[in-house]
Write a protein that holds these residues in place. Structure first.
Motif, PDB file in Angstrom:
ATOM      1  N   CYS A   1       5.341  -6.724  -4.673  1.00  0.00           N
ATOM      2  CA  CYS A   1       6.031  -6.050  -3.569  1.00  0.00           C
ATOM      3  C   CYS A   1       6.259  -7.036  -2.423  1.00  0.00           C
ATOM      4  N   LEU A   2       5.203  -7.780  -2.103  1.00  0.00           N
ATOM      5  CA  LEU A   2       5.366  -8.694  -0.976  1.00  0.00           C
ATOM      6  C   LEU A   2       6.290  -9.858  -1.307  1.00  0.00           C
ATOM      7  N   CYS A  14      -0.200  -0.077   1.805  1.00  0.00           N
ATOM      8  CA  CYS A  14      -0.796  -0.830   0.687  1.00  0.00           C
ATOM      9  C   CYS A  14      -2.105  -0.235   0.200  1.00  0.00           C
ATOM     10  N   GLU A  30      -1.582   0.725  -4.034  1.00  0.00           N
ATOM     11  CA  GLU A  30      -1.071  -0.221  -5.018  1.00  0.00           C
ATOM     12  C   GLU A  30      -2.155  -1.117  -5.600  1.00  0.00           C
ATOM     13  N   ARG A  60       7.220  -6.348   8.275  1.00  0.00           N
ATOM     14  CA  ARG A  60       6.789  -7.699   7.884  1.00  0.00           C
ATOM     15  C   ARG A  60       7.970  -8.628   7.681  1.00  0.00           C
ATOM     16  N   ARG A 100       9.680  -8.697  -0.823  1.00  0.00           N
ATOM     17  CA  ARG A 100       9.987  -8.587   0.606  1.00  0.00           C
ATOM     18  C   ARG A 100      10.267  -9.956   1.228  1.00  0.00           C
ATOM     19  N   CYS A 116       0.961  -5.128  -5.292  1.00  0.00           N
ATOM     20  CA  CYS A 116       1.024  -5.530  -3.897  1.00  0.00           C
ATOM     21  C   CYS A 116       1.625  -6.936  -3.779  1.00  0.00           C
TER      22      CYS A 116
HETATM   23 FE1  FES Z   1       1.008  -4.101  -0.587  1.00  0.00          FE
HETATM   24 FE2  FES Z   1       3.696  -3.751  -0.559  1.00  0.00          FE
HETATM   25  S1  FES Z   1       2.183  -2.562  -1.527  1.00  0.00           S
HETATM   26  S2  FES Z   1       2.540  -5.371   0.187  1.00  0.00           S
END
Ligand code: FES
Ligand code: 5AD
Length: 345
Positions: A321-322, A310, A313, A278, A325, A318
């Motif tokens: 985490c995103l 995902c 989580e 991603r 990222r 989530c």
């Molecule tokens: Fe869902 Fe990383 S756990 S985006």
């Protein structure tokens, strides 16, 4: 002028230039730089969040690639109640989401009236949010009813624009014509429309991909979602190989250059095939991510392909985490509705 510069200035290329671009990796770095430049011109570093709620994995269809196809008896089925769907939205709202994507298989046990009620309840509670439906092919009248109930957007990937290819991916009860009809109806009704296709699905050729791009030029969707095909062990395509990450990334860049203002997600499928898939998608021109807001108890049941990420989580995890990222890729999450800049490319 190089082929990439030409695509950047003209937002288009001839079929033969597109073919040349798609079939080699020699332009990949240039493409990425150019796509990121165009993306930043219109969207800066912004990345929009869409909270995905997978509310039913029942499906009457039998797409040959999809793990929740009706004939997959290994799939443990679930449906969320109206109350459960609403709770997911409430949790999402508190986490800062301003768009909810209600996605499901083609499950006719939710009547049009049910769908309208679900949407209007969410819109009444959260008028500052956009509601997106992604529940497949319906009649024009159903689409009108959902729109009147307050639905803002609709996602329906065309999957492949080539008729023959479409027939090889779907049972004879489904047709490319009807899918395209749905997309044009949705646009005409006034939805912001998202379409897209899988990359590397069985029997796909470069010519198919060029047809996909040409179809999108006619449709002019607000959002274009693409992701690599990933095989699922309980489907007829279990032995086919997965789509390529590099071709998916190349296509994301091509889409950004052909449709500069489009919303392009860095999809879960991309994240499934590569741990930084991603992030790489964002760097190649994507500007949307879709964290999962479904209850953890049902997550792994919405298995459209193998090893989907995902699934363990909580929604909050989530989202965090995103966000991490997105930041690590050098972009920033914005929490507004994230409408497309304009329909005119
Ligand atoms: Fe869902 Fe990383 S756990 S985006
Ligand atoms: N691999 C990758 N993507 C898939 N989809 C469905 N099955 C698969 C698969 N096996 C995609 C389709 C659908 C979207 C929700 O997920 O493009 O429109």
């Amino acid at each position: 002028m190089s082929i990439v510069n030409k695509l950047e200035t003209e937002c288009d290329l001839s079929d033969s230039d597109l073919k040349a671009l798609l079939e080699t990796d020699i332009y990949d770095d240039k493409l990425k730089v150019s796509a990121d430049k165009v993306r930043q011109k219109f969207y800066g570093k912004d990345v929009y969040l869409r909270g995905l709620i997978e509310f039913t994995n029942h499906c009457k269809n039998n797409c040959l690639y999809c793990g929740i196809r009706a004939d997959n008896k290994n799939c443990e089925r679930y449906r969320l109640s109206k109350g459960e769907i609403f709770s997911c939205c409430r949790e999402g709202y508190e986490l800062g989401f301003r768009t909810f994507v209600l996605q499901g298989g083609e499950d006719l046990s939710y009547s049009d009236k049910d769908i309208c009620e679900i949407v209007s309840n969410v819109k009444a509670a959260y008028p500052d949010c956009a509601v997106t439906l992604s529940i497949g092919e319906r009649s024009k009248q159903s689409y009108i009813d959902y729109f009147n109930a307050g639905t803002d957007r609709y996602l329906l990937r065309h999957e492949t624009a080539n008729e023959e290819h479409y027939k090889r991916l779907h049972p004879s009860s489904m047709s490319s014509d009807n899918r395209k009809r749905c997309l044009f109806d949705l646009k005409e009704i006034g939805y912001q429309v998202g379409s897209g296709f899988m990359v590397g699905s069985p029997f796909q050729t470069t010519e198919c991909l060029i047809e996909d791009l040409r179809f999108l030029q006619v449709l002019e969707p607000d959002m274009i979602g693409i992701g690599p095909f990933i095989s699922h062990k309980h489907t007829p395509f279990k032995n086919y190989k997965n789509g390529s990450i590099s071709l998916t990334l190349r296509l994301i860049s091509v889409l950004r250059l052909m449709f500069p203002k489009a919303l392009i997600p860095a999809t879960t499928a991309l994240g499934t095939l590569h741990p930084r898939g991603r992030e790489m998608g964002l760097a190649c021109g994507a500007n949307v991510v879709m964290p999962n807001l479904s209850p953890v108890s049902v997550r792994n049941k919405y298995a459209i392909y193998d090893n989907k990420i995902c699934t363990g989580e909580e929604s909050a995890q989530c989202r965090t985490c995103l966000e991490r990222r997105v930041n690590s890729a050098g972009y920033k999450v914005v929490t507004d509705r994230g409408d497309a800049k304009t329909r005119l490319y």
